[in-house]
Design a protein around this motif. Structure first.
Motif, PDB file in Angstrom:
ATOM      1  N   CYS A  26     -65.019 -35.863 -36.692  1.00  0.00           N
ATOM      2  CA  CYS A  26     -66.471 -35.711 -36.784  1.00  0.00           C
ATOM      3  C   CYS A  26     -66.826 -34.239 -36.776  1.00  0.00           C
ATOM      4  CB  CYS A  26     -67.139 -36.429 -35.604  1.00  0.00           C
ATOM      5  SG  CYS A  26     -68.908 -36.142 -35.454  1.00  0.00           S
ATOM      6  N   PHE A  27     -67.692 -33.833 -37.700  1.00  0.00           N
ATOM      7  CA  PHE A  27     -68.247 -32.483 -37.725  1.00  0.00           C
ATOM      8  C   PHE A  27     -69.740 -32.590 -37.406  1.00  0.00           C
ATOM      9  CE2 PHE A  27     -64.679 -32.326 -40.753  1.00  0.00           C
ATOM     10  CZ  PHE A  27     -63.940 -31.309 -40.200  1.00  0.00           C
ATOM     11  N   PRO A  28     -70.136 -32.409 -36.149  1.00  0.00           N
ATOM     12  CA  PRO A  28     -71.547 -32.560 -35.791  1.00  0.00           C
ATOM     13  C   PRO A  28     -72.442 -31.620 -36.597  1.00  0.00           C
ATOM     14  CG  PRO A  28     -70.175 -32.441 -33.829  1.00  0.00           C
ATOM     15  CD  PRO A  28     -69.302 -32.076 -34.981  1.00  0.00           C
ATOM     16  N   ARG A  29     -73.575 -32.103 -37.005  1.00  0.00           N
ATOM     17  CA  ARG A  29     -74.531 -31.283 -37.757  1.00  0.00           C
ATOM     18  C   ARG A  29     -75.260 -30.352 -36.802  1.00  0.00           C
ATOM     19  NH1 ARG A  29     -78.236 -34.457 -41.852  1.00  0.00           N
ATOM     20  NH2 ARG A  29     -78.563 -32.283 -42.460  1.00  0.00           N
ATOM     21  N   ARG A  30     -75.231 -29.057 -37.126  1.00  0.00           N
ATOM     22  CA  ARG A  30     -75.891 -28.036 -36.319  1.00  0.00           C
ATOM     23  C   ARG A  30     -76.753 -27.175 -37.243  1.00  0.00           C
ATOM     24  NH1 ARG A  30     -74.703 -30.816 -31.869  1.00  0.00           N
ATOM     25  NH2 ARG A  30     -72.512 -30.731 -31.232  1.00  0.00           N
ATOM     26  N   PRO A  31     -77.895 -27.669 -37.695  1.00  0.00           N
ATOM     27  CA  PRO A  31     -78.676 -26.957 -38.713  1.00  0.00           C
ATOM     28  C   PRO A  31     -79.178 -25.586 -38.285  1.00  0.00           C
ATOM     29  CG  PRO A  31     -79.900 -28.823 -37.820  1.00  0.00           C
ATOM     30  CD  PRO A  31     -78.502 -28.961 -37.333  1.00  0.00           C
ATOM     31  N   ARG A  32     -79.302 -25.343 -36.977  1.00  0.00           N
ATOM     32  CA  ARG A  32     -79.819 -24.049 -36.509  1.00  0.00           C
ATOM     33  C   ARG A  32     -78.716 -23.022 -36.299  1.00  0.00           C
ATOM     34  NH1 ARG A  32     -84.475 -25.531 -31.988  1.00  0.00           N
ATOM     35  NH2 ARG A  32     -85.758 -26.849 -33.355  1.00  0.00           N
ATOM     36  N   LEU A  33     -77.470 -23.456 -36.427  1.00  0.00           N
ATOM     37  CA  LEU A  33     -76.345 -22.566 -36.147  1.00  0.00           C
ATOM     38  C   LEU A  33     -75.605 -22.190 -37.417  1.00  0.00           C
ATOM     39  CD1 LEU A  33     -74.816 -24.350 -33.014  1.00  0.00           C
ATOM     40  CD2 LEU A  33     -76.511 -22.515 -33.064  1.00  0.00           C
ATOM     41  N   ARG A  34     -74.918 -21.058 -37.355  1.00  0.00           N
ATOM     42  CA  ARG A  34     -74.051 -20.666 -38.459  1.00  0.00           C
ATOM     43  C   ARG A  34     -72.985 -21.734 -38.664  1.00  0.00           C
ATOM     44  NH1 ARG A  34     -71.447 -15.143 -39.898  1.00  0.00           N
ATOM     45  NH2 ARG A  34     -69.520 -15.747 -40.945  1.00  0.00           N
ATOM     46  N   PRO A  35     -72.799 -22.219 -39.906  1.00  0.00           N
ATOM     47  CA  PRO A  35     -71.819 -23.290 -40.120  1.00  0.00           C
ATOM     48  C   PRO A  35     -70.380 -22.799 -39.975  1.00  0.00           C
ATOM     49  CG  PRO A  35     -72.714 -22.552 -42.212  1.00  0.00           C
ATOM     50  CD  PRO A  35     -73.516 -21.856 -41.134  1.00  0.00           C
ATOM     51  N   LEU A  36     -69.556 -23.645 -39.394  1.00  0.00           N
ATOM     52  CA  LEU A  36     -68.134 -23.335 -39.266  1.00  0.00           C
ATOM     53  C   LEU A  36     -67.464 -23.405 -40.630  1.00  0.00           C
ATOM     54  CD1 LEU A  36     -65.838 -23.013 -37.025  1.00  0.00           C
ATOM     55  CD2 LEU A  36     -65.412 -25.441 -37.438  1.00  0.00           C
ATOM     56  N   SER A  37     -66.515 -22.509 -40.869  1.00  0.00           N
ATOM     57  CA  SER A  37     -65.746 -22.545 -42.113  1.00  0.00           C
ATOM     58  C   SER A  37     -64.656 -23.609 -42.001  1.00  0.00           C
ATOM     59  CB  SER A  37     -65.108 -21.170 -42.371  1.00  0.00           C
ATOM     60  OG  SER A  37     -64.303 -21.205 -43.525  1.00  0.00           O
TER      61      SER A  37
END
Length: 279
Positions: A26-37
């Motif tokens: 699972c890759f939790p959605r974090r719209p306010r954070l810089r996305p992980l590569s």
């Protein structure tokens, strides 16, 4: 940060996952954070890794590597603020990936990253070799062999502190442990590699290996920002053993009141040293 001791501590801490099967990712959605590569992509990562058994937990320089059945590698690269965890994370909002597991002593493996600068990859053995093989990553700092440090860096014109951070030459050394090793070896960080004598190279390699092993015993260093944690979300302890790192203006532990630790900048990184006993 994290450097070799912190990543080795992570590797040892998450080693109980060996033998478990990855049930889901699972890759939790974090719209306010810089996305992980994530490489090659989140969907491709899931397809490649889901359902596979973890055969071993290894380390490549500053990266934790899960060896999966079918010659697949999952690579966690923490970079500045990443952590590989089994316990509760420092904060839920910065959990970037969850690997849910079956058949082992722990239910899941987490990748946590406050700043989102880390990298998570699922690579075939060929892809792993292309990116982290000998052409891209030097030998591990704890596996150099006799005279190995001089063989890798002795011909360089660079300052020794700068050269020690070159991961293509020697893997795993970062800012903290380069400074601590140079102080223990009594070598000034600005000296050119080509200037060091054979005796000084021997002294430096011994100091480097000793510092790294000691830091591993203390489970790494947690600095004042509190970011680094071990796999169970606990502080490391080596920060209490620092001789020069982040101690500018304080007495040198070797020279006492005769000299204070100084701070300079090399290759855009802070360097701490004693101007009296490091020559």
């Amino acid at each position: 940060m994290p450097e070799l001791p912190e990543v080795e501590t992570m590797r040892r801490g998450v080693s109980p996952v060996a033998g478990a099967r990855i049930r889901s990712i699972c890759f939790p959605r974090r719209p306010r954070l810089r996305p992980l590569s994530v490489e090659p992509s989140r969907a491709a990562f899931r397809r490649r890794a889901s359902g596979r058994t973890i055969r071993a937990v290894e380390r490549a320089g500053k990266r934790v590597v899960l060896v999966l059945e079918g010659d697949l590698r999952i690579v966690f690269e923490p970079r500045m603020t990443g952590l590989v965890l089994l316990g509760e994370p420092p904060s839920e909002e910065h959990v970037r990936a969850r690997l849910r597991l079956d058949g082992g002593p722990v239910p899941e493996l987490l990748f946590w990253d406050r700043r989102g600068l880390g990298v998570l990859a699922a690579w075939s053995m060929e892809e792993f070799s292309d990116r982290l093989g000998p052409a891209r990553l030097g030998p591990d700092a704890l596996a150099l062999g006799r005279g190995g440090l001089r063989a890798r860096l002795g011909a360089s014109r660079r300052a020794i502190k700068v050269a020690l951070l070159d991961q293509r030459a020697v893997a795993g050394v970062g800012n903290i442990y380069a400074a601590e090793s140079l102080h223990r070896a009594r070598i000034h960080p600005a000296r050119s590699c080509r200037e060091l004598s054979a005796r000084e190279w021997t002294r430096l390699q011994r100091a480097l290996e000793d510092v790294l092993r000691e830091a591993i015993r203390y489970e790494g260093s947690t600095l004042s920002d509190g970011t680094y944690r071990n796999a169970l979300n606990q502080d490391g302890g080596y920060q209490n053993q620092f001789r020069v790192y982040d101690r500018a203006g304080r007495p040198c532990p070797r020279c006492g009141d005769a000299a204070v630790v100084e701070r300079i900048v090399q290759a855009q990184r802070a360097t701490f040293f004693c101007p009296r006993c490091q020559r």
